[in-house]
Motif scaffolding. Sequence first.
Motif, PDB file in Angstrom:
ATOM      1  N   VAL A  38       0.812  -1.220   0.000  1.00 13.29           N
ATOM      2  CA  VAL A  38       0.000   0.000   0.000  1.00 13.29           C
ATOM      3  C   VAL A  38       0.840   1.262   0.000  1.00 13.29           C
ATOM      4  CG1 VAL A  38      -2.156  -0.794   1.029  1.00 13.29           C
ATOM      5  CG2 VAL A  38      -0.236  -0.290   2.474  1.00 13.29           C
ATOM      6  N   VAL A  39       2.109   1.151   0.236  1.00  9.22           N
ATOM      7  CA  VAL A  39       3.017   2.300   0.290  1.00  9.22           C
ATOM      8  C   VAL A  39       3.876   2.320  -0.970  1.00  9.22           C
ATOM      9  CG1 VAL A  39       4.920   3.336   1.574  1.00  9.22           C
ATOM     10  CG2 VAL A  39       3.078   2.214   2.804  1.00  9.22           C
ATOM     11  N   SER A  40       4.133   3.518  -1.466  1.00  5.30           N
ATOM     12  CA  SER A  40       5.072   3.691  -2.572  1.00  5.30           C
ATOM     13  C   SER A  40       6.164   4.649  -2.129  1.00  5.30           C
ATOM     14  CB  SER A  40       4.378   4.296  -3.795  1.00  5.30           C
ATOM     15  OG  SER A  40       3.444   3.400  -4.322  1.00  5.30           O
ATOM     16  N   ILE A  41       7.393   4.347  -2.478  1.00  7.19           N
ATOM     17  CA  ILE A  41       8.470   5.304  -2.270  1.00  7.19           C
ATOM     18  C   ILE A  41       8.805   5.883  -3.638  1.00  7.19           C
ATOM     19  CG2 ILE A  41       9.376   4.246  -0.176  1.00  7.19           C
ATOM     20  CD1 ILE A  41      11.611   3.054  -1.878  1.00  7.19           C
ATOM     21  N   ILE A  42       9.136   7.163  -3.659  1.00  5.05           N
ATOM     22  CA  ILE A  42       9.310   7.855  -4.930  1.00  5.05           C
ATOM     23  C   ILE A  42      10.631   8.631  -4.910  1.00  5.05           C
ATOM     24  CG2 ILE A  42       8.237   9.428  -6.578  1.00  5.05           C
ATOM     25  CD1 ILE A  42       5.605   8.951  -4.910  1.00  5.05           C
ATOM     26  N   PRO A  43      11.738   8.001  -5.314  1.00  3.19           N
ATOM     27  CA  PRO A  43      12.986   8.743  -5.442  1.00  3.19           C
ATOM     28  C   PRO A  43      12.884   9.692  -6.635  1.00  3.19           C
ATOM     29  CG  PRO A  43      13.296   6.453  -6.101  1.00  3.19           C
ATOM     30  CD  PRO A  43      11.896   6.591  -5.634  1.00  3.19           C
ATOM     31  N   GLN A  44      13.463  10.889  -6.470  1.00  2.00           N
ATOM     32  CA  GLN A  44      13.397  11.871  -7.543  1.00  2.00           C
ATOM     33  C   GLN A  44      14.664  12.706  -7.603  1.00  2.00           C
ATOM     34  OE1 GLN A  44      10.138  14.661  -6.651  1.00  2.00           O
ATOM     35  NE2 GLN A  44       9.821  13.439  -4.828  1.00  2.00           N
ATOM     36  N   VAL A  45      14.936  13.224  -8.778  1.00  2.00           N
ATOM     37  CA  VAL A  45      16.095  14.087  -8.999  1.00  2.00           C
ATOM     38  C   VAL A  45      15.662  15.229  -9.917  1.00  2.00           C
ATOM     39  CG1 VAL A  45      17.303  13.284 -11.058  1.00  2.00           C
ATOM     40  CG2 VAL A  45      18.583  13.700  -9.049  1.00  2.00           C
ATOM     41  N   ASN A  46      16.084  16.450  -9.583  1.00  2.00           N
ATOM     42  CA  ASN A  46      15.758  17.640 -10.375  1.00  2.00           C
ATOM     43  C   ASN A  46      17.007  18.461 -10.593  1.00  2.00           C
ATOM     44  OD1 ASN A  46      12.742  17.584 -10.546  1.00  2.00           O
ATOM     45  ND2 ASN A  46      12.969  17.559  -8.328  1.00  2.00           N
ATOM     46  N   ILE A  47      17.068  19.119 -11.735  1.00  2.00           N
ATOM     47  CA  ILE A  47      18.145  20.062 -12.029  1.00  2.00           C
ATOM     48  C   ILE A  47      17.497  21.386 -12.394  1.00  2.00           C
ATOM     49  CG2 ILE A  47      20.129  20.601 -13.477  1.00  2.00           C
ATOM     50  CD1 ILE A  47      20.354  17.602 -14.078  1.00  2.00           C
ATOM     51  N   ASP A  48      17.858  22.451 -11.661  1.00  2.00           N
ATOM     52  CA  ASP A  48      17.398  23.800 -11.974  1.00  2.00           C
ATOM     53  C   ASP A  48      18.486  24.518 -12.752  1.00  2.00           C
ATOM     54  OD1 ASP A  48      15.101  23.315 -10.590  1.00  2.00           O
ATOM     55  OD2 ASP A  48      15.572  24.636  -8.907  1.00  2.00           O
ATOM     56  N   PHE A  49      18.116  25.082 -13.872  1.00  2.00           N
ATOM     57  CA  PHE A  49      19.010  25.922 -14.662  1.00  2.00           C
ATOM     58  C   PHE A  49      18.518  27.347 -14.480  1.00  2.00           C
ATOM     59  CE2 PHE A  49      18.943  21.788 -16.736  1.00  2.00           C
ATOM     60  CZ  PHE A  49      20.287  21.532 -16.889  1.00  2.00           C
ATOM     61  N   ILE A  50      19.247  28.139 -13.677  1.00  2.00           N
ATOM     62  CA  ILE A  50      18.820  29.498 -13.374  1.00  2.00           C
ATOM     63  C   ILE A  50      20.043  30.378 -13.150  1.00  2.00           C
ATOM     64  CG2 ILE A  50      18.568  29.129 -10.893  1.00  2.00           C
ATOM     65  CD1 ILE A  50      15.944  30.832 -11.158  1.00  2.00           C
ATOM     66  N   ALA A  51      19.968  31.604 -13.625  1.00  2.00           N
ATOM     67  CA  ALA A  51      21.036  32.602 -13.451  1.00  2.00           C
ATOM     68  C   ALA A  51      22.384  32.088 -13.942  1.00  2.00           C
ATOM     69  CB  ALA A  51      21.121  33.049 -11.996  1.00  2.00           C
ATOM     70  N   GLY A  52      22.385  31.338 -15.032  1.00  2.00           N
ATOM     71  CA  GLY A  52      23.636  30.843 -15.595  1.00  2.00           C
ATOM     72  C   GLY A  52      24.269  29.702 -14.820  1.00  2.00           C
ATOM     73  N   GLY A  53      23.576  29.166 -13.830  1.00  3.30           N
ATOM     74  CA  GLY A  53      24.131  28.069 -13.033  1.00  3.30           C
ATOM     75  C   GLY A  53      23.189  26.881 -12.988  1.00  3.30           C
ATOM     76  N   ARG A  54      23.628  25.842 -12.297  1.00  2.00           N
ATOM     77  CA  ARG A  54      22.822  24.628 -12.136  1.00  2.00           C
ATOM     78  C   ARG A  54      22.747  24.262 -10.666  1.00  2.00           C
ATOM     79  NH1 ARG A  54      26.119  21.395 -16.548  1.00  2.00           N
ATOM     80  NH2 ARG A  54      27.636  21.969 -14.994  1.00  2.00           N
ATOM     81  N   ASN A  55      21.574  23.860 -10.241  1.00  2.00           N
ATOM     82  CA  ASN A  55      21.361  23.353  -8.880  1.00  2.00           C
ATOM     83  C   ASN A  55      20.804  21.948  -8.999  1.00  2.00           C
ATOM     84  OD1 ASN A  55      22.028  25.808  -7.566  1.00  2.00           O
ATOM     85  ND2 ASN A  55      20.021  26.609  -8.099  1.00  2.00           N
ATOM     86  N   LEU A  56      21.439  20.997  -8.370  1.00  2.00           N
ATOM     87  CA  LEU A  56      21.028  19.602  -8.408  1.00  2.00           C
ATOM     88  C   LEU A  56      20.343  19.257  -7.090  1.00  2.00           C
ATOM     89  CD1 LEU A  56      21.130  16.935  -9.981  1.00  2.00           C
ATOM     90  CD2 LEU A  56      23.345  16.504  -8.931  1.00  2.00           C
ATOM     91  N   MET A  57      19.134  18.682  -7.173  1.00  2.00           N
ATOM     92  CA  MET A  57      18.371  18.348  -5.974  1.00  2.00           C
ATOM     93  C   MET A  57      17.924  16.890  -6.019  1.00  2.00           C
ATOM     94  SD  MET A  57      16.125  21.765  -5.820  1.00  2.00           S
ATOM     95  CE  MET A  57      16.095  21.897  -7.599  1.00  2.00           C
ATOM     96  N   PHE A  58      18.030  16.240  -4.885  1.00  2.16           N
ATOM     97  CA  PHE A  58      17.570  14.861  -4.741  1.00  2.16           C
ATOM     98  C   PHE A  58      16.439  14.866  -3.705  1.00  2.16           C
ATOM     99  CE2 PHE A  58      22.055  14.602  -5.841  1.00  2.16           C
ATOM    100  CZ  PHE A  58      22.015  13.710  -6.905  1.00  2.16           C
ATOM    101  N   GLY A  59      15.463  13.994  -3.915  1.00  4.55           N
ATOM    102  CA  GLY A  59      14.347  13.920  -2.967  1.00  4.55           C
ATOM    103  C   GLY A  59      13.818  12.511  -2.859  1.00  4.55           C
ATOM    104  N   LEU A  60      13.045  12.282  -1.819  1.00  5.02           N
ATOM    105  CA  LEU A  60      12.399  10.992  -1.617  1.00  5.02           C
ATOM    106  C   LEU A  60      11.000  11.243  -1.103  1.00  5.02           C
ATOM    107  CD1 LEU A  60      12.723   7.901  -1.598  1.00  5.02           C
ATOM    108  CD2 LEU A  60      13.345   8.105   0.802  1.00  5.02           C
ATOM    109  N   GLY A  61      10.012  10.813  -1.876  1.00  4.54           N
ATOM    110  CA  GLY A  61       8.624  10.964  -1.479  1.00  4.54           C
ATOM    111  C   GLY A  61       8.059   9.635  -0.993  1.00  4.54           C
TER     112      GLY A  61
END
Length: 64
Positions: A38-61
């Motif tokens: 009944v439970v789901s785990i949701i690993p996720q990864v995002n990359i923001d491209f803003i102001a000429g740079g990159r921010n890498l984010m990892f998450g777990l839902g």
Amino acid sequence: PLGGDWYINAAPIVEFGSGMNTQYGARLGTRLPIALGVVSIIPQVNIDFIAGGRNLMFGLGISI
């Protein structure tokens, strides 16, 4: 063993705050829900491209 679908997303982003200029960029990301009964785990990864740079984010839902 993978119980869900692979998601890929893209979205515009706006960053603003007190005393700084408004900046625009884009977010690219992916996530993969993995069902565990009944439970789901949701690993996720995002990359923001803003102001000429990159921010890498990892998450777990967790979904019930």
